[in-house]
Write a protein that holds these residues in place. Structure first.
Motif, short mmCIF file in Angstrom:
data_model
loop_
_atom_site.label_atom_id
_atom_site.label_comp_id
_atom_site.label_asym_id
_atom_site.label_seq_id
_atom_site.Cartn_x
_atom_site.Cartn_y
_atom_site.Cartn_z
N GLN A 275 32.05 -59.09 -13.76
CA GLN A 275 32.97 -59.99 -13.05
C GLN A 275 33.13 -61.35 -13.75
O GLN A 275 34.22 -61.90 -13.79
N ASN A 276 32.02 -61.86 -14.32
CA ASN A 276 32.07 -63.21 -14.91
C ASN A 276 31.95 -63.22 -16.43
O ASN A 276 32.03 -64.27 -17.05
N ASN A 277 31.71 -62.02 -17.00
CA ASN A 277 31.51 -61.91 -18.46
C ASN A 277 30.40 -62.85 -18.94
O ASN A 277 30.48 -63.45 -20.01
N GLU A 278 29.37 -62.99 -18.11
CA GLU A 278 28.27 -63.91 -18.42
C GLU A 278 27.10 -63.11 -18.98
O GLU A 278 26.20 -62.66 -18.26
N ILE A 279 27.10 -62.94 -20.31
CA ILE A 279 26.12 -62.06 -20.97
C ILE A 279 24.72 -62.67 -20.93
O ILE A 279 23.73 -61.98 -20.69
N LYS A 280 24.62 -63.99 -21.15
CA LYS A 280 23.31 -64.65 -21.15
C LYS A 280 22.60 -64.50 -19.81
O LYS A 280 21.40 -64.25 -19.74
N GLY A 281 23.36 -64.68 -18.74
CA GLY A 281 22.79 -64.53 -17.39
C GLY A 281 22.32 -63.12 -17.14
O GLY A 281 21.24 -62.90 -16.55
N MET A 282 23.09 -62.14 -17.60
CA MET A 282 22.72 -60.74 -17.44
C MET A 282 21.41 -60.44 -18.17
O MET A 282 20.48 -59.83 -17.62
N ILE A 283 21.31 -60.93 -19.41
CA ILE A 283 20.10 -60.69 -20.21
C ILE A 283 18.88 -61.31 -19.55
O ILE A 283 17.81 -60.71 -19.48
N LYS A 284 19.04 -62.53 -19.06
CA LYS A 284 17.92 -63.27 -18.44
C LYS A 284 17.35 -62.49 -17.25
O LYS A 284 16.14 -62.31 -17.12
N ILE A 285 18.25 -62.01 -16.38
CA ILE A 285 17.81 -61.27 -15.19
C ILE A 285 17.12 -59.97 -15.57
O ILE A 285 16.05 -59.63 -15.05
N LEU A 286 17.70 -59.25 -16.53
CA LEU A 286 17.12 -57.96 -16.93
C LEU A 286 15.77 -58.14 -17.63
O LEU A 286 14.83 -57.37 -17.40
N MET A 287 15.65 -59.19 -18.47
CA MET A 287 14.39 -59.41 -19.18
C MET A 287 13.26 -59.77 -18.21
O MET A 287 12.10 -59.41 -18.43
N GLU A 288 13.61 -60.48 -17.14
CA GLU A 288 12.59 -60.84 -16.15
C GLU A 288 11.96 -59.59 -15.53
O GLU A 288 10.74 -59.50 -15.41
N VAL A 289 12.79 -58.63 -15.14
CA VAL A 289 12.23 -57.41 -14.52
C VAL A 289 11.59 -56.50 -15.57
O VAL A 289 10.60 -55.81 -15.27
N HIS A 290 12.14 -56.49 -16.80
CA HIS A 290 11.51 -55.69 -17.86
C HIS A 290 10.10 -56.20 -18.16
O HIS A 290 9.17 -55.40 -18.34
N ASN A 291 9.94 -57.53 -18.20
CA ASN A 291 8.63 -58.12 -18.51
C ASN A 291 7.59 -57.79 -17.45
O ASN A 291 6.39 -57.70 -17.74
N LYS A 292 8.04 -57.61 -16.21
CA LYS A 292 7.11 -57.25 -15.14
C LYS A 292 6.54 -55.84 -15.36
O LYS A 292 5.46 -55.52 -14.88
N MET A 293 7.29 -55.01 -16.08
CA MET A 293 6.81 -53.65 -16.35
C MET A 293 5.65 -53.64 -17.34
O MET A 293 4.95 -52.64 -17.47
N ASP A 294 5.44 -54.77 -18.06
CA ASP A 294 4.34 -54.84 -19.02
C ASP A 294 2.99 -54.98 -18.31
O ASP A 294 1.95 -54.70 -18.89
N LYS A 295 3.04 -55.44 -17.04
CA LYS A 295 1.81 -55.58 -16.28
C LYS A 295 1.36 -54.20 -15.78
O LYS A 295 2.20 -53.37 -15.41
N PRO A 296 0.06 -53.95 -15.76
CA PRO A 296 -0.41 -52.63 -15.28
C PRO A 296 -0.11 -52.43 -13.79
O PRO A 296 -0.15 -53.38 -13.01
N ALA A 297 0.21 -51.20 -13.44
CA ALA A 297 0.49 -50.88 -12.03
C ALA A 297 -0.79 -51.01 -11.21
O ALA A 297 -1.85 -50.55 -11.64
#
Length: 336
Positions: A275-297
């Motif tokens: 909707q906003n063509n805001e690539i930086k914002g998209m990357i920031k949100i996705l990297m936040e949740v990806h980084n949480k996957m590095d923590k052990p379950a």
């Protein structure tokens, strides 16, 4: 003095029985002929009623002339009894209403804003034990503050109010203060953060939870403000902040499962991209949740989520990292 008190009570009865103009006229005569016979407290009361009744009378039709006349009487009321809550309240209210009237018509008049803040400072400091009174006055003070605090003189007055008004009173409006910490104007923001630091050091338990939550906000300005206040509090309340952070992290983990967190992140990032063509914002949100996957379950839910999606998400993260490094159109399409 007794005679005048009786006359005042009679006029109060007249006013309450739909004879407002008669009561105001009678009070005007008393002021002109008998004011010198009164003690200071009675003078303050008479001036207060005269100003208050006229404010009600002209409230829907305020102009420079009637405002100045009413203000003169309310100023005299505060002069003869500077510990009278109602005197300061109605003095501030008159200035607040006329300032609001001018402001809504695109006109600025800093003197009325200054008078309103000064009046509310006094009324709140006098009536701080009466929550129903002080809450409304504080909300009006905040309203004027965030419209006019870029003015140096008003900013100076506000800093005085932070010392004059009990910090216990400011606790009533913490949600309203925190809601504005991402304000653009630096001067207003600095005064707000200064006040929140004072409250935080004096009443840490009132601020720690909302600040720690705000530290994880999407808005960078809100995060920065929360960090600044928490860092200031950290010297005195380090253990409390640490323990509260741990509790909040665990509460969030219980309240927001990984499935939901990923669902929200994907939805939010998709909106930003498509909707906003805001690539930086998209990357920031996705990297936040990806980084949480590095923590052990740690919980059964997290173990189950990792078993189902970890390999796919690792592949998605590699595409995302590759795009961040190359900014290549093909890699971007792989991410999306």
């Amino acid at each position: 003095s007794v005679k005048i008190k009786v006359e005042l009570d009679i006029n109060k009865c007249l006013y309450e029985n739909n004879m407002q103009d008669v009561a105001i006229s009678n009070l005007d005569k008393i002021i002109k002929t008998e004011i010198d016979q009164m003690d200071d407290k009675l003078k303050s009361k008479v001036y207060l009623y005269y100003g208050r009744w006229n404010l009600t009378k002209y409230e829907s039709n305020l102009n420079e002339e009637n405002v100045k006349s009413i203000m003169t009487h309310l100023e005299l009321s505060t002069k003869f009894n500077d510990k009278n809550y109602n005197s300061w309240h109605y003095y501030a209210l008159l200035n607040y209403k006329y300032f609001d009237h001018l402001n809504s018509n695109g006109k600025k008049c800093q003197s009325y804003a200054r008078n309103a803040i000064y009046g509310f400072m006094n009324s709140v400091s006098i009536g701080d034990k009466n929550i129903s009174k002080t809450l409304q006055d504080l909300l009006r003070l905040i309203d004027v503050w965030f419209v006019t605090a870029e003015n140096e003189e008003i900013e100076e007055l506000l800093y005085k109010s932070f010392d004059m008004i009990s910090l216990d009173s400011w606790l009533l409006v913490i949600p309203q203060l925190l809601a504005r910490v991402n304000i653009v104007n630096d001067r207003i923001k600095n005064s707000l953060v200064f006040l929140l630091k004072k409250i935080g050091n004096s009443h840490p338990r009132s601020l720690i939870y909302p600040l720690i939550v705000m530290r994880n906000a999407r808005s960078s300005k809100r995060r920065q403000a929360a960090e600044a206040i928490l860092n200031d509090m950290n010297g005195r309340h380090h253990i409390l902040i640490e323990e509260c952070s741990l509790i909040i992290e665990e509460l969030n983990r219980c309240a927001m499962l990984l499935h939901e967190e990923w669902g929200d992140a994907i939805e939010e990032s998709a909106k930003l991209y498509f909707q906003n063509n805001e690539i930086k914002g998209m990357i920031k949100i996705l990297m936040e949740v990806h980084n949480k996957m590095d923590k052990p379950a740690e919980t059964m839910n997290e173990v189950h989520f990792h078993q189902l999606y970890a390999s796919d998400l690792m592949e998605a993260k590699s595409y995302l990292k590759r795009y961040i490094e190359t900014m290549n159109e093909i890699d971007r399409k792989s991410v999306v």
